[in-house]
Design a protein around this motif. Structure first.
Motif, short mmCIF file in Angstrom:
data_model
loop_
_atom_site.label_atom_id
_atom_site.label_comp_id
_atom_site.label_asym_id
_atom_site.label_seq_id
_atom_site.Cartn_x
_atom_site.Cartn_y
_atom_site.Cartn_z
N TRP A 31 41.53 54.07 36.83
CA TRP A 31 41.01 54.22 35.46
C TRP A 31 40.27 55.53 35.25
N GLN A 32 40.12 56.31 36.32
CA GLN A 32 39.49 57.63 36.18
C GLN A 32 40.50 58.73 35.87
N HIS A 33 41.78 58.42 36.01
CA HIS A 33 42.83 59.43 35.84
C HIS A 33 44.02 58.84 35.08
N PRO A 34 44.13 59.01 33.78
CA PRO A 34 43.14 59.67 32.91
C PRO A 34 42.01 58.71 32.55
N ARG A 35 40.85 59.27 32.28
CA ARG A 35 39.68 58.47 31.94
C ARG A 35 39.57 58.35 30.41
N THR A 36 40.40 57.50 29.84
CA THR A 36 40.38 57.29 28.39
C THR A 36 39.45 56.12 28.06
N ARG A 67 41.13 52.73 28.91
CA ARG A 67 41.23 52.42 30.34
C ARG A 67 39.86 52.12 30.94
#
Length: 349
Positions: free
Chosen positions: A24-29, A32
């Motif tokens: 969930w950090q990549h991408p951190r939207t 997410r």
């Protein structure tokens, strides 16, 4: 070291030892981050990761989640437990589509008002998704702060929790701009991997010099445990019914209560209650049931002893439609429905 440098020391530790590659950090939207925070409530990271990946693959955006059926959402949540989280997630997504243009609001009060988002979760979302300055106070942070500051009393008590919130806000003042997301993750990682509940690694702790629990030998005593209570025991009976084609009869649970909105076996508190239901709904001989080993499942507030009874080649007295709360399901279709973990295990799926 002083308490004022707590945040800086924690960030320094995080830069070297924190978790930087979570999905969930990549991408951190915002979507997410929100999804991960809800899944991580009372659930460990290692357990959450495969569920998260499957969930975002099926529901890649917030509008996708809002447009999904309850059955699809629950099926992708099944096995993760605490199913109210999935229902609240789905309801919040619909609210965001209706009131916030399909996005999570970047406003604390609006975010906090969404189903399933408490004060700490709202802070975690705002700080990680937008680098906004908001504190968090999940279980890991409560443990760290009670030990570091020597706070006695069960953290669930309002007076103790109020004190911990004040300390969390004080530490936040020393976090540099642009590092709020890192600091939030650092607190969670520190509590999960170093300042653990049992056998904390005090010898390599970056804040050990000013930790009250470390200095006064209270590490094992803090945080103060919740006053214990004996879990009540309950019994129930479930019917594993199969028709001539080998399909299994499932019943949707009510929208509230245990296993809400999930599909499970027809169930009653007593054998007599289940016998009455069978007489109303089914064609077959109830006395021919096969008694299977009891399934024991522990909920947060009671322990259930579920006696499964199996009966083959039965039929419903009336034809049911797919939208009814009773449904014949082929074994190959079970994975598409949300089933409670113990029922899924019982059915061998």
């Amino acid at each position: 070291m002083s308490a004022d440098s707590f945040a800086q020391r924690l960030l320094g530790w995080f830069d070297l030892h924190g978790r930087h590659d979570l999905p969930w950090q990549h991408p951190r939207t915002p979507y997410r981050v929100w999804l991960s925070e809800i899944m991580l409530q009372q659930t460990q990271v290692a357990t959450v990761i495969p569920y998260f990946l499957r969930f975002v693959d099926r529901f890649p955006t917030l509008p996708d989640l809002a447009a999904a059926t309850t059955d699809h959402v629950m099926a992708h949540w099944a096995g993760l437990g605490y199913y109210a989280r999935a229902r609240n997630l789905h309801a919040a997504a619909k609210t965001c589509v209706a009131n916030h243009d399909g996005d999570l609001p970047r406003d604390f009060d609006a975010l906090h008002a969404l189903p399933g988002i408490g004060r700490s979760t709202a802070g975690a979302i705002l700080s990680q998704a937008w680098n906004d300055r908001f504190p968090i106070l999940d279980g890991n942070v409560k443990r760290v702060l009670t030990r570091f500051h020597g706070i006695a009393g069960w953290p669930g008590l309002p007076a103790v929790e109020k004190q911990l919130w004040a300390l969390a806000e004080d530490h936040l003042l020393n976090v540099p701009d642009g590092r709020l997301a890192d600091y939030t993750q650092a607190q969670m990682d520190f509590g999960a991997t170093l300042c653990t509940r049992a056998k904390p690694a005090c010898g390599i702790c970056p804040v050990q010099d000013d930790c009250v629990a470390r200095r006064e030998g209270l590490t094992g005593a803090l945080p103060t445990s919740k006053p214990s209570k004996v879990l009540p025991e309950r019994e129930a009976v479930a019917l594993w019914l199969e028709n001539a084609d080998g399909e299994i009869l499932l019943q949707r649970r009510p929208e509230t209560g245990i296993w809400a909105s999930l599909w499970t076996l027809p169930q009653a508190d007593t054998d007599a209650g289940l016998r009455d239901w069978f007489a109303r709904e089914m064609k077959g001989a109830y006395d021919n049931v096969e008694e299977l080993p009891v399934v024991v499942h522990t909920f947060s507030h009671y322990r259930l002893h579920l006696q499964p009874l199996r009966l083959r080649k039965v039929a419903l007295r009336a034809v049911v439609r797919d939208n009814d709360d009773l449904r014949w399901v082929a074994r190959g279709e079970l994975a598409a429905l949300g089933l409670p973990a113990p029922i899924r295990k019982l059915l061998g799926n």
